[in-house]
Scaffold this motif. Structure first.
Motif, PDB file in Angstrom:
ATOM      1  N   GLY A 211      -0.067   5.903   5.026  1.00 37.29           N
ATOM      2  CA  GLY A 211       1.259   5.484   5.454  1.00 37.29           C
ATOM      3  C   GLY A 211       1.850   4.350   4.655  1.00 37.29           C
ATOM      4  N   ALA A 212       1.240   3.979   3.535  1.00 34.30           N
ATOM      5  CA  ALA A 212       1.758   2.866   2.728  1.00 34.30           C
ATOM      6  C   ALA A 212       3.134   3.209   2.169  1.00 34.30           C
ATOM      7  N   THR A 213       4.030   2.251   2.203  1.00 28.50           N
ATOM      8  CA  THR A 213       5.365   2.428   1.638  1.00 28.50           C
ATOM      9  C   THR A 213       5.315   2.226   0.127  1.00 28.50           C
ATOM     10  N   ILE A 214       6.426   2.547  -0.553  1.00 29.65           N
ATOM     11  CA  ILE A 214       6.504   2.323  -1.994  1.00 29.65           C
ATOM     12  C   ILE A 214       6.236   0.857  -2.307  1.00 29.65           C
ATOM     13  N   LYS A 215       6.869  -0.051  -1.551  1.00 27.93           N
ATOM     14  CA  LYS A 215       6.687  -1.479  -1.781  1.00 27.93           C
ATOM     15  C   LYS A 215       5.238  -1.880  -1.605  1.00 27.93           C
ATOM     16  N   GLU A 216       4.583  -1.340  -0.592  1.00 26.59           N
ATOM     17  CA  GLU A 216       3.182  -1.678  -0.344  1.00 26.59           C
ATOM     18  C   GLU A 216       2.280  -1.121  -1.437  1.00 26.59           C
TER      19      GLU A 216
END
Length: 388
Positions: A345-350
Protein backbone atom coordinates in the motif's frame (compact mmCIF):
# COMPACT_ATOMS: atom_id res chain seq x y z
CA UNK A 1 20.24 60.72 -31.93
CA UNK A 2 21.98 57.63 -30.53
CA UNK A 3 21.28 54.08 -31.57
CA UNK A 4 18.93 51.99 -29.44
CA UNK A 5 20.62 50.27 -26.53
CA UNK A 6 19.16 47.76 -24.12
CA UNK A 7 20.54 47.16 -20.66
CA UNK A 8 19.47 44.09 -18.81
CA UNK A 9 20.27 42.68 -15.38
CA UNK A 10 23.22 40.98 -17.08
CA UNK A 11 24.78 41.87 -20.41
CA UNK A 12 24.00 44.61 -22.91
CA UNK A 13 22.09 44.65 -26.19
CA UNK A 14 22.43 47.22 -28.96
CA UNK A 15 20.45 47.65 -32.16
CA UNK A 16 22.77 48.66 -35.00
CA UNK A 17 21.93 50.95 -37.95
CA UNK A 18 21.79 47.80 -40.07
CA UNK A 19 18.82 46.70 -37.91
CA UNK A 20 20.87 43.77 -36.60
CA UNK A 21 21.54 43.27 -32.90
CA UNK A 22 24.83 43.27 -31.05
CA UNK A 23 25.31 41.64 -27.63
CA UNK A 24 28.09 42.01 -25.08
CA UNK A 25 28.79 41.39 -21.40
CA UNK A 26 31.49 41.78 -18.76
CA UNK A 27 33.06 38.37 -18.18
CA UNK A 28 34.74 36.81 -15.16
CA UNK A 29 37.99 38.45 -16.31
CA UNK A 30 36.26 41.89 -15.87
CA UNK A 31 36.70 42.61 -19.59
CA UNK A 32 33.80 43.31 -21.93
CA UNK A 33 33.22 40.60 -24.55
CA UNK A 34 31.29 41.01 -27.80
CA UNK A 35 29.43 38.23 -29.52
CA UNK A 36 31.51 37.06 -32.51
CA UNK A 37 28.52 37.72 -34.79
CA UNK A 38 25.53 40.03 -34.82
CA UNK A 39 21.97 38.71 -34.66
CA UNK A 40 18.87 38.97 -36.80
CA UNK A 41 16.64 39.87 -33.87
CA UNK A 42 16.62 40.70 -30.18
CA UNK A 43 15.54 37.22 -29.08
CA UNK A 44 18.55 35.61 -30.74
CA UNK A 45 20.88 38.10 -29.03
CA UNK A 46 19.25 37.44 -25.68
CA UNK A 47 19.66 33.71 -26.24
CA UNK A 48 23.38 34.13 -26.82
CA UNK A 49 23.71 36.08 -23.56
CA UNK A 50 21.81 33.37 -21.70
CA UNK A 51 24.12 30.67 -23.05
CA UNK A 52 27.21 32.67 -22.13
CA UNK A 53 25.91 33.19 -18.61
CA UNK A 54 25.24 29.46 -18.30
CA UNK A 55 28.85 28.72 -19.29
CA UNK A 56 30.07 31.08 -16.58
CA UNK A 57 27.80 29.62 -13.90
CA UNK A 58 28.89 26.07 -14.80
CA UNK A 59 32.59 27.04 -14.83
CA UNK A 60 32.89 26.14 -18.52
CA UNK A 61 33.57 29.65 -19.79
CA UNK A 62 36.40 30.83 -22.00
CA UNK A 63 36.42 34.17 -23.86
CA UNK A 64 34.14 33.90 -26.90
CA UNK A 65 36.83 35.39 -29.16
CA UNK A 66 39.19 32.57 -28.20
CA UNK A 67 36.52 29.99 -28.94
CA UNK A 68 35.81 31.56 -32.31
CA UNK A 69 39.52 31.69 -33.15
CA UNK A 70 40.06 28.07 -32.20
CA UNK A 71 37.05 27.06 -34.26
CA UNK A 72 38.40 28.84 -37.34
CA UNK A 73 41.97 27.57 -37.03
CA UNK A 74 41.59 23.98 -35.84
CA UNK A 75 38.16 22.75 -36.82
CA UNK A 76 37.72 21.35 -33.29
CA UNK A 77 37.31 17.60 -33.66
CA UNK A 78 34.69 15.76 -31.68
CA UNK A 79 37.38 14.02 -29.63
CA UNK A 80 39.09 17.31 -28.72
CA UNK A 81 35.84 18.87 -27.67
CA UNK A 82 34.51 15.82 -25.79
CA UNK A 83 37.73 15.42 -23.80
CA UNK A 84 37.45 19.07 -22.70
CA UNK A 85 33.71 18.78 -22.05
CA UNK A 86 33.80 15.73 -19.78
CA UNK A 87 35.83 17.06 -16.80
CA UNK A 88 33.82 20.31 -16.87
CA UNK A 89 30.43 18.58 -16.89
CA UNK A 90 28.16 19.42 -13.96
CA UNK A 91 24.86 18.09 -12.66
CA UNK A 92 21.65 20.09 -12.96
CA UNK A 93 22.38 21.57 -9.55
CA UNK A 94 25.89 22.66 -10.58
CA UNK A 95 27.77 19.94 -8.69
CA UNK A 96 30.64 17.90 -10.08
CA UNK A 97 29.82 14.42 -11.35
CA UNK A 98 30.21 11.50 -8.95
CA UNK A 99 33.26 9.30 -9.70
CA UNK A 100 31.09 6.40 -10.85
CA UNK A 101 29.11 8.60 -13.26
CA UNK A 102 32.32 10.14 -14.60
CA UNK A 103 33.74 6.65 -15.07
CA UNK A 104 30.64 5.48 -16.95
CA UNK A 105 30.72 8.55 -19.22
CA UNK A 106 34.40 7.91 -19.94
CA UNK A 107 33.66 4.30 -20.87
CA UNK A 108 30.81 5.20 -23.23
CA UNK A 109 32.96 7.90 -24.78
CA UNK A 110 36.00 5.67 -25.33
CA UNK A 111 34.14 2.53 -26.41
CA UNK A 112 31.11 3.82 -28.29
CA UNK A 113 31.52 7.45 -29.41
CA UNK A 114 35.17 8.19 -30.17
CA UNK A 115 35.69 5.23 -32.54
CA UNK A 116 32.85 6.60 -34.68
CA UNK A 117 33.05 10.38 -34.29
CA UNK A 118 36.42 11.12 -32.68
CA UNK A 119 38.33 12.30 -35.75
CA UNK A 120 35.43 14.25 -37.26
CA UNK A 121 35.27 18.03 -36.99
CA UNK A 122 32.26 18.90 -34.86
CA UNK A 123 30.35 20.33 -37.81
CA UNK A 124 30.66 17.01 -39.64
CA UNK A 125 28.78 15.18 -36.90
CA UNK A 126 25.53 15.30 -38.83
CA UNK A 127 22.02 13.95 -38.33
CA UNK A 128 22.73 11.26 -40.92
CA UNK A 129 26.02 10.27 -39.23
CA UNK A 130 24.32 9.97 -35.83
CA UNK A 131 21.46 7.92 -37.27
CA UNK A 132 23.87 5.55 -39.04
CA UNK A 133 25.88 5.08 -35.82
CA UNK A 134 22.74 4.50 -33.76
CA UNK A 135 21.36 1.95 -36.22
CA UNK A 136 24.69 0.13 -36.15
CA UNK A 137 24.70 -0.30 -32.36
CA UNK A 138 23.96 -3.78 -31.06
CA UNK A 139 20.16 -4.06 -30.58
CA UNK A 140 20.80 -6.71 -27.93
CA UNK A 141 22.26 -4.02 -25.65
CA UNK A 142 19.49 -1.39 -25.66
CA UNK A 143 20.46 0.15 -22.33
CA UNK A 144 24.03 0.74 -23.41
CA UNK A 145 22.88 2.19 -26.73
CA UNK A 146 20.49 4.57 -24.95
CA UNK A 147 23.13 5.74 -22.47
CA UNK A 148 25.73 6.31 -25.18
CA UNK A 149 23.16 8.30 -27.18
CA UNK A 150 22.27 10.39 -24.11
CA UNK A 151 25.94 11.25 -23.69
CA UNK A 152 26.36 12.15 -27.37
CA UNK A 153 23.27 14.36 -27.20
CA UNK A 154 24.53 16.15 -24.08
CA UNK A 155 27.92 16.86 -25.69
CA UNK A 156 26.34 18.13 -28.90
CA UNK A 157 23.85 20.26 -26.97
CA UNK A 158 26.66 22.13 -25.24
CA UNK A 159 28.63 22.46 -28.49
CA UNK A 160 25.58 23.94 -30.19
CA UNK A 161 24.99 26.35 -27.30
CA UNK A 162 28.58 27.52 -27.63
CA UNK A 163 28.15 28.13 -31.35
CA UNK A 164 30.49 25.32 -32.39
CA UNK A 165 27.73 23.39 -34.17
CA UNK A 166 25.06 24.96 -36.34
CA UNK A 167 22.45 22.60 -34.85
CA UNK A 168 22.21 19.58 -32.59
CA UNK A 169 22.41 16.46 -34.80
CA UNK A 170 20.88 14.20 -32.12
CA UNK A 171 17.26 14.15 -33.29
CA UNK A 172 16.34 10.47 -32.89
CA UNK A 173 12.94 10.25 -31.23
CA UNK A 174 13.22 8.09 -28.12
CA UNK A 175 16.91 7.41 -28.70
CA UNK A 176 17.76 8.03 -25.07
CA UNK A 177 14.99 5.79 -23.73
CA UNK A 178 15.07 2.06 -23.37
CA UNK A 179 12.65 -0.64 -22.44
CA UNK A 180 13.84 -3.15 -19.90
CA UNK A 181 15.74 -5.85 -21.80
CA UNK A 182 14.22 -8.58 -19.66
CA UNK A 183 11.12 -8.71 -17.52
CA UNK A 184 12.05 -9.13 -13.89
CA UNK A 185 10.13 -11.76 -11.95
CA UNK A 186 10.17 -10.39 -8.41
CA UNK A 187 11.56 -12.64 -5.72
CA UNK A 188 9.26 -13.73 -2.92
CA UNK A 189 10.13 -13.44 0.79
CA UNK A 190 10.70 -17.20 0.81
CA UNK A 191 13.19 -16.81 -2.04
CA UNK A 192 14.97 -13.97 -0.19
CA UNK A 193 15.44 -16.34 2.70
CA UNK A 194 16.51 -19.29 0.54
CA UNK A 195 19.21 -17.23 -1.19
CA UNK A 196 20.36 -15.75 2.13
CA UNK A 197 20.62 -19.20 3.69
CA UNK A 198 22.92 -20.30 0.86
CA UNK A 199 25.32 -17.40 1.45
CA UNK A 200 28.26 -17.47 3.88
CA UNK A 201 26.95 -16.50 7.32
CA UNK A 202 28.82 -13.17 7.31
CA UNK A 203 27.06 -12.16 4.06
CA UNK A 204 23.61 -13.54 4.82
CA UNK A 205 22.27 -10.22 6.14
CA UNK A 206 23.44 -8.38 3.00
CA UNK A 207 20.93 -10.36 0.95
CA UNK A 208 18.14 -9.76 3.47
CA UNK A 209 18.81 -6.01 3.53
CA UNK A 210 18.78 -5.95 -0.27
CA UNK A 211 15.51 -7.89 -0.38
CA UNK A 212 13.60 -6.26 2.46
CA UNK A 213 15.02 -2.72 2.51
CA UNK A 214 15.64 -2.13 -1.22
CA UNK A 215 19.25 -1.09 -0.65
CA UNK A 216 21.74 -0.89 -3.50
CA UNK A 217 24.87 -3.03 -3.32
CA UNK A 218 27.14 0.02 -2.95
CA UNK A 219 24.99 1.26 -0.05
CA UNK A 220 25.14 -2.11 1.72
CA UNK A 221 28.89 -2.53 1.21
CA UNK A 222 29.54 0.88 2.83
CA UNK A 223 27.26 0.41 5.85
CA UNK A 224 29.02 0.91 9.17
CA UNK A 225 28.11 0.32 12.80
CA UNK A 226 27.23 3.99 13.27
CA UNK A 227 24.61 3.70 10.50
CA UNK A 228 22.57 1.04 12.28
CA UNK A 229 20.06 1.84 15.03
CA UNK A 230 18.73 -1.53 16.18
CA UNK A 231 16.78 0.06 19.04
CA UNK A 232 14.51 1.86 16.58
CA UNK A 233 15.00 -0.56 13.68
CA UNK A 234 16.50 2.02 11.33
CA UNK A 235 19.39 1.95 8.86
CA UNK A 236 20.83 5.31 7.79
CA UNK A 237 22.02 5.57 4.18
CA UNK A 238 24.46 8.48 3.97
CA UNK A 239 27.20 7.09 1.70
CA UNK A 240 27.87 4.52 -0.95
CA UNK A 241 30.96 2.84 -2.37
CA UNK A 242 31.69 2.42 -6.06
CA UNK A 243 34.58 1.07 -8.07
CA UNK A 244 34.90 3.56 -10.97
CA UNK A 245 37.12 2.35 -13.79
CA UNK A 246 39.97 4.45 -15.15
CA UNK A 247 42.09 3.67 -18.18
CA UNK A 248 45.84 3.48 -17.66
CA UNK A 249 47.36 5.71 -20.35
CA UNK A 250 50.50 3.58 -20.60
CA UNK A 251 48.89 0.14 -20.85
CA UNK A 252 45.37 1.03 -21.96
CA UNK A 253 43.98 -1.33 -19.30
CA UNK A 254 41.00 -0.45 -17.11
CA UNK A 255 41.56 -0.46 -13.37
CA UNK A 256 39.36 0.50 -10.45
CA UNK A 257 39.56 0.98 -6.70
CA UNK A 258 36.93 1.64 -4.03
CA UNK A 259 35.67 5.24 -3.80
CA UNK A 260 33.28 6.28 -1.02
CA UNK A 261 31.02 9.25 -1.73
CA UNK A 262 27.67 10.72 -0.80
CA UNK A 263 24.48 9.71 -2.67
CA UNK A 264 23.85 11.22 -6.12
CA UNK A 265 20.93 13.27 -4.83
CA UNK A 266 19.58 14.54 -1.52
CA UNK A 267 16.85 11.91 -1.74
CA UNK A 268 19.51 9.19 -1.59
CA UNK A 269 20.48 10.34 1.90
CA UNK A 270 17.73 8.66 3.90
CA UNK A 271 16.67 6.51 6.82
CA UNK A 272 15.15 3.13 6.01
CA UNK A 273 13.10 1.21 8.54
CA UNK A 274 14.00 -2.45 8.79
CA UNK A 275 11.05 -4.86 8.93
CA UNK A 276 10.62 -5.82 12.61
CA UNK A 277 11.23 -9.53 12.03
CA UNK A 278 14.81 -8.72 10.90
CA UNK A 279 15.89 -6.30 13.64
CA UNK A 280 17.12 -8.86 16.17
CA UNK A 281 19.01 -10.75 13.45
CA UNK A 282 20.59 -7.51 12.24
CA UNK A 283 21.73 -6.72 15.78
CA UNK A 284 23.26 -10.20 16.06
CA UNK A 285 25.07 -9.73 12.73
CA UNK A 286 26.57 -6.42 13.88
CA UNK A 287 27.76 -8.08 17.08
CA UNK A 288 29.35 -11.10 15.37
CA UNK A 289 30.55 -9.96 11.96
CA UNK A 290 31.06 -6.17 11.78
CA UNK A 291 34.45 -4.57 12.17
CA UNK A 292 35.00 -3.02 15.60
CA UNK A 293 34.37 0.66 16.38
CA UNK A 294 31.70 3.09 15.21
CA UNK A 295 33.25 3.21 11.74
CA UNK A 296 33.51 -0.56 11.45
CA UNK A 297 32.10 -1.96 8.19
CA UNK A 298 29.07 -4.23 8.58
CA UNK A 299 30.27 -6.44 5.73
CA UNK A 300 34.09 -6.26 5.65
CA UNK A 301 36.12 -8.28 3.21
CA UNK A 302 37.91 -11.23 4.78
CA UNK A 303 41.18 -9.47 3.94
CA UNK A 304 39.99 -6.05 5.13
CA UNK A 305 38.19 -3.15 3.50
CA UNK A 306 35.15 -3.27 1.23
CA UNK A 307 33.96 -6.40 -0.51
CA UNK A 308 34.35 -5.94 -4.25
CA UNK A 309 31.10 -6.58 -6.16
CA UNK A 310 32.80 -9.30 -8.19
CA UNK A 311 33.76 -11.17 -5.01
CA UNK A 312 30.27 -10.81 -3.57
CA UNK A 313 28.70 -11.52 -6.95
CA UNK A 314 30.40 -14.90 -7.25
CA UNK A 315 28.92 -15.95 -3.89
CA UNK A 316 25.51 -14.56 -4.79
CA UNK A 317 25.55 -16.35 -8.15
CA UNK A 318 26.03 -19.69 -6.40
CA UNK A 319 23.39 -18.95 -3.78
CA UNK A 320 20.68 -17.88 -6.23
CA UNK A 321 21.32 -20.97 -8.34
CA UNK A 322 20.93 -23.27 -5.33
CA UNK A 323 17.72 -21.41 -4.39
CA UNK A 324 16.23 -22.06 -7.84
CA UNK A 325 16.44 -18.43 -9.04
CA UNK A 326 19.47 -18.36 -11.36
CA UNK A 327 17.86 -15.44 -13.24
CA UNK A 328 17.88 -13.08 -10.25
CA UNK A 329 20.55 -10.37 -10.14
CA UNK A 330 21.38 -8.72 -6.83
CA UNK A 331 19.86 -5.44 -8.01
CA UNK A 332 16.64 -7.35 -8.73
CA UNK A 333 16.24 -7.73 -4.96
CA UNK A 334 15.76 -3.96 -4.83
CA UNK A 335 13.08 -4.23 -7.49
CA UNK A 336 11.44 -7.08 -5.57
CA UNK A 337 11.46 -5.07 -2.34
CA UNK A 338 9.86 -2.09 -4.07
CA UNK A 339 7.12 -4.32 -5.46
CA UNK A 340 6.43 -5.70 -1.97
CA UNK A 341 6.24 -2.16 -0.61
CA UNK A 342 3.80 -1.15 -3.35
CA UNK A 343 1.66 -4.22 -2.66
CA UNK A 344 1.65 -3.26 1.01
CA UNK A 345 0.00 0.00 0.00
CA UNK A 346 2.97 2.38 -0.20
CA UNK A 347 2.25 5.60 -2.08
CA UNK A 348 4.52 7.06 -4.77
CA UNK A 349 5.91 9.51 -2.21
CA UNK A 350 6.58 6.72 0.27
CA UNK A 351 8.30 4.61 -2.38
CA UNK A 352 10.46 7.56 -3.40
CA UNK A 353 11.52 8.04 0.21
CA UNK A 354 12.27 4.36 0.85
CA UNK A 355 14.18 3.80 -2.38
CA UNK A 356 15.99 7.16 -2.40
CA UNK A 357 14.48 8.37 -5.68
CA UNK A 358 14.45 12.11 -6.37
CA UNK A 359 11.70 11.98 -9.02
CA UNK A 360 8.40 10.06 -9.16
CA UNK A 361 9.17 8.44 -12.53
CA UNK A 362 11.39 5.67 -11.15
CA UNK A 363 9.12 4.88 -8.19
CA UNK A 364 6.06 4.70 -10.45
CA UNK A 365 7.47 1.56 -12.10
CA UNK A 366 6.55 -0.37 -8.98
CA UNK A 367 3.01 0.92 -8.61
CA UNK A 368 1.81 -1.55 -11.23
CA UNK A 369 2.24 -4.20 -8.56
CA UNK A 370 -0.42 -2.53 -6.45
CA UNK A 371 -2.96 -2.78 -9.25
CA UNK A 372 -3.54 -6.43 -8.40
CA UNK A 373 -4.81 -5.38 -4.99
CA UNK A 374 -7.95 -3.86 -6.48
CA UNK A 375 -9.84 -7.16 -6.18
CA UNK A 376 -8.81 -7.49 -2.53
CA UNK A 377 -9.85 -3.88 -1.90
CA UNK A 378 -13.26 -4.51 -3.48
CA UNK A 379 -13.72 -7.65 -1.35
CA UNK A 380 -12.76 -5.76 1.79
CA UNK A 381 -15.32 -3.05 0.94
CA UNK A 382 -18.04 -5.69 0.72
CA UNK A 383 -17.47 -6.47 4.38
CA UNK A 384 -18.97 -3.11 5.22
CA UNK A 385 -22.18 -4.15 3.52
CA UNK A 386 -22.19 -7.48 5.31
CA UNK A 387 -21.92 -5.71 8.64
CA UNK A 388 -24.97 -3.51 7.98
Amino acid sequence: MGHARRRRSWGKLRKLPSKRWQASYVGPDLARHLAPDTFDDEDAARGWLARERSLIENEQWTPPAERAKFKRTSGYTFEEYANEWLPKRRTRTGEKLKPRTLSDYRRYLDDDLLPEFGALPLRQVTVAAVQEWFDGMDPETPTRRAHAYQLLRAICTTAHEEGLMTSNPCTISGGGRTNRAKRIRPATPAEFLAIANNMPERLRMAVLLGGWCALRYGEIAELRRKDVDTKNGVVRIARGVTWPMTRDEATGKLTGSAVVSTPKSEAGDREVHVPPHLVAELAEHVKKHADPGRNGLLFPNSTGGHIHPRTFGWRFHQARKEAGRPDLRFHDLRHSSAVLAAMSGATIKELMSRLGHSTPAAAMRYQHAAEGRDRAIAAAMSKFAQNE
